[in-house]
Design an enzyme around this catalytic site. Sequence first.
Site, PDB file in Angstrom:
ATOM      1  N   PRO A   1     -42.484  -4.553   3.829  1.00  0.00           N
ATOM      2  CA  PRO A   1     -42.226  -3.207   4.683  1.00  0.00           C
ATOM      3  C   PRO A   1     -41.530  -3.775   5.939  1.00  0.00           C
ATOM      4  O   PRO A   1     -41.217  -3.205   6.483  1.00  0.00           O
ATOM      5  CB  PRO A   1     -44.028  -3.296   5.308  1.00  0.00           C
ATOM      6  CG  PRO A   1     -44.558  -4.009   4.165  1.00  0.00           C
ATOM      7  CD  PRO A   1     -43.405  -4.352   3.112  1.00  0.00           C
TER       8      PRO A   1
ATOM      9  N   GLU B   1     -51.960  -8.132   1.200  1.00  0.00           N
ATOM     10  CA  GLU B   1     -51.507  -8.407   2.851  1.00  0.00           C
ATOM     11  C   GLU B   1     -50.307  -8.291   3.016  1.00  0.00           C
ATOM     12  O   GLU B   1     -49.763  -8.300   4.039  1.00  0.00           O
ATOM     13  CB  GLU B   1     -53.065  -9.148   3.398  1.00  0.00           C
ATOM     14  CG  GLU B   1     -54.212  -8.561   3.389  1.00  0.00           C
ATOM     15  CD  GLU B   1     -54.289  -7.042   4.032  1.00  0.00           C
ATOM     16  OE1 GLU B   1     -53.367  -6.789   5.148  1.00  0.00           O
ATOM     17  OE2 GLU B   1     -55.015  -6.023   2.863  1.00  0.00           O
TER      18      GLU B   1
ATOM     19  N   ARG C   1     -28.182   5.256 -10.267  1.00  0.00           N
ATOM     20  CA  ARG C   1     -27.982   6.207 -10.244  1.00  0.00           C
ATOM     21  C   ARG C   1     -25.866   6.147 -10.052  1.00  0.00           C
ATOM     22  O   ARG C   1     -24.934   7.054 -10.019  1.00  0.00           O
ATOM     23  CB  ARG C   1     -28.194   7.467 -10.363  1.00  0.00           C
ATOM     24  CG  ARG C   1     -28.270   7.835  -8.220  1.00  0.00           C
ATOM     25  CD  ARG C   1     -29.330   8.338  -7.830  1.00  0.00           C
ATOM     26  NE  ARG C   1     -29.123   9.981  -8.421  1.00  0.00           N
ATOM     27  CZ  ARG C   1     -27.826  10.452  -7.666  1.00  0.00           C
ATOM     28  NH1 ARG C   1     -27.295   9.401  -7.260  1.00  0.00           N
ATOM     29  NH2 ARG C   1     -27.593  11.260  -8.453  1.00  0.00           N
TER      30      ARG C   1
ATOM     31  N   ASP D   1     -23.597  13.814  -3.933  1.00  0.00           N
ATOM     32  CA  ASP D   1     -24.399  13.838  -3.518  1.00  0.00           C
ATOM     33  C   ASP D   1     -24.521  14.481  -2.012  1.00  0.00           C
ATOM     34  O   ASP D   1     -23.886  13.733  -1.625  1.00  0.00           O
ATOM     35  CB  ASP D   1     -25.310  12.886  -3.716  1.00  0.00           C
ATOM     36  CG  ASP D   1     -25.894  13.059  -5.320  1.00  0.00           C
ATOM     37  OD1 ASP D   1     -26.105  14.091  -5.764  1.00  0.00           O
ATOM     38  OD2 ASP D   1     -26.332  12.194  -5.484  1.00  0.00           O
TER      39      ASP D   1
END
Length: 272
Positions: A90, A117, A155, A170
């Site tokens: 994160p 954690e 991709r 895209d």
Amino acid sequence: MQFDIITIFPDFFRSILEHGLLKRALAGGQADIRVHDLRDYTDDRHRTVDDRPFGGGPGMVFKPEPLFRAVEALKAESPGGDVAVLLLSPAGRLLTQSVAEGLSRHARLMLICGRYEGVDERVAEHLASDEISIGDYVLSGGELPAAVVMESVVRLLPGVLGNEESAVQDSFAAGGPAVSAGGPGLLDCPHYTRPAEFQGWKVPEVLLSGNHEQIRQWRRHRALEKTWRRRPEMLENFPLSEEDRHWLEALKRACEDSVPGAVAAVSDRRRP
Ligand code: 9D3
């Protein structure tokens, strides 16, 4: 391109590797994806991957030894190769289309999925070459993020999309040179298929008209409008044409004056 995923939940990846784009890239040989159980790189009877945090506090932290052992064993398979070791975290750099493009230029990606954690900081400092987050929301581990990174990278590999142009068209890549350079594109215009009327909601008439120049212009305007309304910051670095700029100014004026009829006329809203 070779991918190595290091996880305590190897089974998690089964279904995503057996469907759609990743399955096709594996079958076509554009990607080679292997999933490794972190516990195979432990050396105790209980196959321990985590321990209590120094300094106290709740939760458990991934120990460094199994992760170092796993990455070093896998690296030894391709000596001198161009390998990036990604820690999904994160606290990582945010994944964007241009980050995915950068990652796609490596020969090999190792993806370390954390849990609990967190992961001993020495992994981030001395083992990983990069830390990646997929967005500012809390998940319970790096497995979903690893799958997201992998799909966004695969991709982009040559030969993976049947239509080589689809990647360029895209949403986040639309718009040419500025975009290849890693800038943002435009959001996509709306799409419709049959029936031409569904529960009283009609498909915009221009799309049924067969007038390809008008259709092209309608699509451009809808993409500009959607981007301006929902993601105005994306327009800041986008190379607008003269005609784009004029049309957007007209839309903004109509909205500022908040004359419903004027907005509808500019933006083709059938329900202003
Ligand atoms: C209570 C611990 N958290 C404080 C905010 C830190 C934390 C550590 C590990 C929170 C979540 C996780 C598990 N998440 C990931 O490993 C993760 C993740 C994410 O949660 N969101 C977005 N991208 C990513 S990449 C890896």
